[in-house]
Write an enzyme that holds these catalytic residues in place. Structure first.
Site, PDB file in Angstrom:
ATOM      1  N   CYS A 179      13.917  24.885   4.600  1.00 52.21           N
ATOM      2  CA  CYS A 179      13.037  25.534   3.618  1.00 52.21           C
ATOM      3  C   CYS A 179      12.314  24.472   2.792  1.00 52.21           C
ATOM      4  CB  CYS A 179      13.843  26.435   2.691  1.00 52.21           C
ATOM      5  SG  CYS A 179      14.961  27.559   3.537  1.00 52.21           S
ATOM      6  N   MET A 180      11.493  24.896   1.856  1.00 51.94           N
ATOM      7  CA  MET A 180      10.760  23.942   1.021  1.00 51.94           C
ATOM      8  C   MET A 180      11.710  23.092   0.177  1.00 51.94           C
ATOM      9  SD  MET A 180       7.755  24.663  -1.780  1.00 51.94           S
ATOM     10  CE  MET A 180       6.669  25.521  -0.662  1.00 51.94           C
ATOM     11  N   ASP A 181      12.737  23.727  -0.368  1.00 51.19           N
ATOM     12  CA  ASP A 181      13.612  23.031  -1.323  1.00 51.19           C
ATOM     13  C   ASP A 181      15.045  22.867  -0.842  1.00 51.19           C
ATOM     14  OD1 ASP A 181      11.399  23.471  -3.029  1.00 51.19           O
ATOM     15  OD2 ASP A 181      12.200  25.462  -3.480  1.00 51.19           O
ATOM     16  N   HIS A 202      -6.915  -7.637  12.310  1.00 46.94           N
ATOM     17  CA  HIS A 202      -5.683  -6.837  12.352  1.00 46.94           C
ATOM     18  C   HIS A 202      -5.338  -6.515  13.797  1.00 46.94           C
ATOM     19  CE1 HIS A 202      -2.598  -4.457  10.461  1.00 46.94           C
ATOM     20  NE2 HIS A 202      -3.012  -3.329  10.990  1.00 46.94           N
ATOM     21  N   ARG A 259     -11.268  -0.393  14.091  1.00 48.64           N
ATOM     22  CA  ARG A 259     -11.110   0.485  12.939  1.00 48.64           C
ATOM     23  C   ARG A 259     -12.139   0.102  11.880  1.00 48.64           C
ATOM     24  NH1 ARG A 259      -5.145   0.924  10.237  1.00 48.64           N
ATOM     25  NH2 ARG A 259      -5.635  -1.211   9.635  1.00 48.64           N
ATOM     26  N   ARG A 316       0.699 -11.071   6.589  1.00 49.19           N
ATOM     27  CA  ARG A 316       0.617  -9.828   5.802  1.00 49.19           C
ATOM     28  C   ARG A 316       1.674  -8.818   6.236  1.00 49.19           C
ATOM     29  NH1 ARG A 316      -4.648  -9.855   8.094  1.00 49.19           N
ATOM     30  NH2 ARG A 316      -4.060  -7.939   9.147  1.00 49.19           N
ATOM     31  N   TYR A 338      15.069  31.521   6.837  1.00 56.52           N
ATOM     32  CA  TYR A 338      13.826  32.152   7.290  1.00 56.52           C
ATOM     33  C   TYR A 338      13.776  32.244   8.808  1.00 56.52           C
ATOM     34  CZ  TYR A 338      11.905  31.248   2.609  1.00 56.52           C
ATOM     35  OH  TYR A 338      11.667  31.221   1.273  1.00 56.52           O
ATOM     36  N   LYS A 381       0.846  -1.204   0.000  1.00 59.02           N
ATOM     37  CA  LYS A 381       0.000   0.000   0.000  1.00 59.02           C
ATOM     38  C   LYS A 381       0.881   1.254   0.000  1.00 59.02           C
ATOM     39  CE  LYS A 381      -0.413  -0.271   5.019  1.00 59.02           C
ATOM     40  NZ  LYS A 381      -1.193  -0.899   6.104  1.00 59.02           N
TER      41      LYS A 381
END
Ligand SMILES: *Cc1c(COP(=O)(O)O)cnc(C)c1O
Length: 399
Positions: free
Chosen positions: A321-323, A171, A137, A230, A274, A39
């Protein structure tokens, strides 16, 4: 060197996945089936190459969370039996028969709507009944005063002409934890499961393949393996918990790398990034690395994490930062632009694991592998060679 190697990328060692599957298989009784859980795009590793490698390594089934993931396996040429762990919208039930996918059933109501659709299209759908033994669940409540009603409902499903029950499963909530209360709870869940199974059998309701063990169950509870297990996270070479650490041989499959894009010396008093949360206490060498929170290096690791450059630890300083992020190169005087940066993996004598990376952000390795961003190419290795790349940003198409 490919272009993307100048930024950030992950490598996935398919041989490691093969070893992990062999290690799981070695723990199973003969005849016990192995469902590989793939998954969430094979736990962030990329489903195509990973599932193909797993199929070659001899797994029997695949487990996914939803219909899109199941169809993706089929499009990659994987025809193994495949179980969807969550309900599929009934409007999409046609895909179940078209691709021969096994659907979990969480309730009588859901079974009724699926039966109706399957009847209209004259399909017979294979289903596995999900029992709730304490995870609370999804599934039929399979203990206490609800048990009888659940058994009646499953009996009704068994009579539906267009649904065929080929499995029954539950589960575990705490199979990965060693404390006495968790062990007792797992045993209670298993006892509830067995009781429900025997009552189903008494009523002449088919249970099909019986399965309950996730990775932790595979490791800690061999007596609960039943007809199929599993495992997910151990196939990728990671331990389901600290308690399970070291109990079976595991080879981590994923490493995460980036690139040092700039090296500079800043004066005492210079503030970085930042928010200006870091001020250079003295004249210091600082590096800029091309990985950020959009790649899965979370912003809350600002000032906490370390990366490896030339085999040495470089502390992350200032806000992520983002990048990009910045590192202190004081202890790595020979660091140069375009040097390899190891975010997770081995570099010389030192290593950073996904467990280390997870501990820094107070979460579990599962979450960190899933968080590796979609713009990070996954490079697949087999027999010491790069054999393929998954690049998600090239996947868009018009409808
Ligand atoms: C995710 C999942 C698994 C695998 O869990 P791991 O802890 O990764 O082994 C097994 N069964 C179900 C129903 C799941 O959702």
């Amino acid at each position: 060197m490919r272009e993307f190697l100048k930024r950030s990328w992950a490598t996935i060692d398919l041989d490691a996945i093969g070893r992990n599957i062999a290690a799981v298989r070695a723990r199973l009784a003969p005849g016990c089936r192995l469902m590989a859980v793939v998954k969430a795009d094979a736990y962030g590793h990329g489903d195509r190459f990973v599932a193909t490698a797993m199929a070659r390594a001899g797994v029997d089934w695949f487990g996914v969370s939803n219909i899109d993931e199941a169809v993706s396996l089929r499009r990659h040429g994987i025809c193994h039996p495949t179980l969807i762990f969550g309900p599929t919208p009934v409007q999409m039930a046609g895909l179940l028969s078209r691709y021969n996918i096994t659907q979990m059933i969480p309730s009588l109501e859901y079974a009724r709507s699926l039966q109706e659709i399957a009847q209209a299209s004259e399909d017979v759908l294979e289903v596995h009944i999900k029992l709730d033994t304490g995870m609370s669940r999804l599934g039929f409540l399979a203990y206490g005063e609800d048990l009888n009603r659940s058994l009646d409902e499953i009996g009704e499903i068994a009579k539906m002409p267009n649904l065929s029950i080929t499995g029954t499963f539950t589960h575990f909530a705490v199979a990965d934890e060693d404390d006495p209360e968790s062990v007792a709870f797992t045993k209670l869940q298993f006892q509830r499961f067995q009781e429900a199974l025997s009552q189903l059998e008494e009523r002449g309701i088919p249970t099909g393949i019986r399965h309950c063990c996730n990775s932790a169950g595979v490791i800690n509870y061999p007596e609960m393996h039943l007809d199929m297990v599993r495992p997910g996270v151990i196939l990728y070479g990671l331990s389901p918990s600290a308690d399970c650490q070291g109990r079976m041989p595991l080879s981590p499959a994923m490493s995460l790398y980036s690139t040092l894009t700039l090296v500079k010396t800043v004066a005492a008093g210079t503030t970085l990034s930042y928010g200006r949360i870091f001020t250079a206490p003295h004249k210091m060498r600082v590096g800029t690395v091309s990985i950020g929170y959009a790649d899965g290096f979370e912003r809350n690791l600002s000032g906490k994490a370390k990366v490896l450059i030339r085999g040495k630890f470089a502390p992350v300083i200032g806000r992520v930062c983002m990048d990009q992020l910045m590192v202190d190169l004081t202890d790595i005087p020979d660091a140069q632009e375009l040097d390899l940066v190891t975010v997770v993996g081995q570099d010389g004598e030192n290593a950073i694991s996904f467990d280390d990376f997870a501990a820094q952000s107070d979460t579990v390795n599962y979450e960190k592998i899933c968080l590796v961003g979609k713009r990070v190419p996954r490079v697949y290795r087999k027999g010491g060679m790069d054999i393929g790349v998954a690049e998600y940003l090239k996947k868009d198409f018009d409808l």
